[in-house]
Design a protein around this motif. Sequence first.
Motif, PDB file in Angstrom:
ATOM      1  N   ALA A 113       0.852  -1.195   0.000  1.00 40.78           N
ATOM      2  CA  ALA A 113       0.000   0.000   0.000  1.00 40.78           C
ATOM      3  C   ALA A 113       0.884   1.240   0.000  1.00 40.78           C
ATOM      4  O   ALA A 113       1.902   1.284   0.694  1.00 40.78           O
ATOM      5  N   VAL A 114       0.502   2.233  -0.801  1.00 42.81           N
ATOM      6  CA  VAL A 114       1.206   3.516  -0.825  1.00 42.81           C
ATOM      7  C   VAL A 114       0.189   4.650  -0.862  1.00 42.81           C
ATOM      8  O   VAL A 114      -0.946   4.473  -1.303  1.00 42.81           O
ATOM      9  N   ARG A 115       0.629   5.770  -0.379  1.00 42.18           N
ATOM     10  CA  ARG A 115      -0.109   7.023  -0.451  1.00 42.18           C
ATOM     11  C   ARG A 115       0.828   8.022  -1.091  1.00 42.18           C
ATOM     12  O   ARG A 115       2.022   8.022  -0.805  1.00 42.18           O
ATOM     13  N   PHE A 116       0.330   8.871  -1.953  1.00 34.32           N
ATOM     14  CA  PHE A 116       1.213   9.785  -2.669  1.00 34.32           C
ATOM     15  C   PHE A 116       0.550  11.135  -2.887  1.00 34.32           C
ATOM     16  O   PHE A 116      -0.672  11.250  -2.931  1.00 34.32           O
ATOM     17  N   TYR A 117       1.415  12.138  -2.990  1.00 33.27           N
ATOM     18  CA  TYR A 117       0.973  13.498  -3.284  1.00 33.27           C
ATOM     19  C   TYR A 117       1.926  14.031  -4.339  1.00 33.27           C
ATOM     20  O   TYR A 117       3.145  14.005  -4.167  1.00 33.27           O
ATOM     21  N   GLY A 118       1.372  14.461  -5.456  1.00 35.23           N
ATOM     22  CA  GLY A 118       2.205  14.960  -6.543  1.00 35.23           C
ATOM     23  C   GLY A 118       1.360  15.566  -7.645  1.00 35.23           C
ATOM     24  O   GLY A 118       0.184  15.868  -7.445  1.00 35.23           O
ATOM     25  N   GLU A 119       1.970  15.716  -8.790  1.00 35.84           N
ATOM     26  CA  GLU A 119       1.293  16.345  -9.920  1.00 35.84           C
ATOM     27  C   GLU A 119       0.893  15.281 -10.941  1.00 35.84           C
ATOM     28  O   GLU A 119       1.732  14.496 -11.383  1.00 35.84           O
ATOM     29  N   GLU A 146       4.197   7.966   0.768  1.00 36.37           N
ATOM     30  CA  GLU A 146       4.215   7.325   2.075  1.00 36.37           C
ATOM     31  C   GLU A 146       4.125   5.819   1.871  1.00 36.37           C
ATOM     32  O   GLU A 146       3.272   5.328   1.128  1.00 36.37           O
ATOM     33  N   HIS A 147       5.054   5.114   2.526  1.00 38.32           N
ATOM     34  CA  HIS A 147       5.130   3.659   2.408  1.00 38.32           C
ATOM     35  C   HIS A 147       5.590   3.090   3.733  1.00 38.32           C
ATOM     36  O   HIS A 147       6.618   3.533   4.274  1.00 38.32           O
ATOM     37  N   GLN A 148       4.831   2.168   4.266  1.00 44.42           N
ATOM     38  CA  GLN A 148       5.167   1.496   5.528  1.00 44.42           C
ATOM     39  C   GLN A 148       5.493   2.486   6.646  1.00 44.42           C
ATOM     40  O   GLN A 148       6.470   2.335   7.377  1.00 44.42           O
ATOM     41  N   GLY A 149       4.681   3.521   6.759  1.00 39.30           N
ATOM     42  CA  GLY A 149       4.830   4.492   7.831  1.00 39.30           C
ATOM     43  C   GLY A 149       5.938   5.512   7.651  1.00 39.30           C
ATOM     44  O   GLY A 149       6.194   6.322   8.536  1.00 39.30           O
ATOM     45  N   LYS A 150       6.614   5.490   6.511  1.00 42.59           N
ATOM     46  CA  LYS A 150       7.696   6.445   6.263  1.00 42.59           C
ATOM     47  C   LYS A 150       7.331   7.336   5.079  1.00 42.59           C
ATOM     48  O   LYS A 150       6.754   6.875   4.099  1.00 42.59           O
ATOM     49  N   ARG A 151       7.690   8.605   5.181  1.00 45.64           N
ATOM     50  CA  ARG A 151       7.426   9.570   4.108  1.00 45.64           C
ATOM     51  C   ARG A 151       8.713   9.834   3.340  1.00 45.64           C
ATOM     52  O   ARG A 151       9.743  10.168   3.929  1.00 45.64           O
ATOM     53  N   TYR A 152       8.643   9.709   2.018  1.00 51.74           N
ATOM     54  CA  TYR A 152       9.768   9.957   1.115  1.00 51.74           C
ATOM     55  C   TYR A 152       9.443  11.234   0.361  1.00 51.74           C
ATOM     56  O   TYR A 152       8.492  11.288  -0.408  1.00 51.74           O
TER      57      TYR A 152
END
Length: 153
Positions: A113-119, A146-152
């Motif tokens: 699972a991933v969460r993302f913010y971008g264009e 965001e992946h496994q509780g970490k934000r890149y």
Amino acid sequence: MIKLGLMAVLMSSCLLACKQEQPSTPAQPDSLHKQQNPSTSCQNQAILESFASQRSDVQVLGCGTVKAILADDLKGSRHQKFIVKLDGGKQTVLIAHNIDLAPRLDALQKGDAVRFYGEYEYSDKGGVVHWTHHDPAGRHQGGYIEHQGKRYE
């Protein structure tokens, strides 16, 4: 002098009353709330609408499951690439994450699972989300994954 003292008492009373109207439990930090309630943090509808209307240059917040991990693009600015199936549907998007400006997601695997913010940029294959990192020049809104509780970012 009496008027100033009376005014100070009234202001103090008002501030005290206003403070008492606030909820007694502290608000959760935004990032904690999003992790605990992912359905409210996922805004895939903006991606679906942008795809349907063939719009690009749209800031999006999305989430889904990694469907495929592609080879890194090493020409020019290096990008980690993977395909995400958006939660709640069949739509997929390509994530192009600049690993010259942000950390690579080394632990990323198919099914994660991933969460993302971008264009978002339209393509007939579902679209691409890029700018999932900070802009060192400060000219573009920063993004993240965001992946496994970490934000890149």
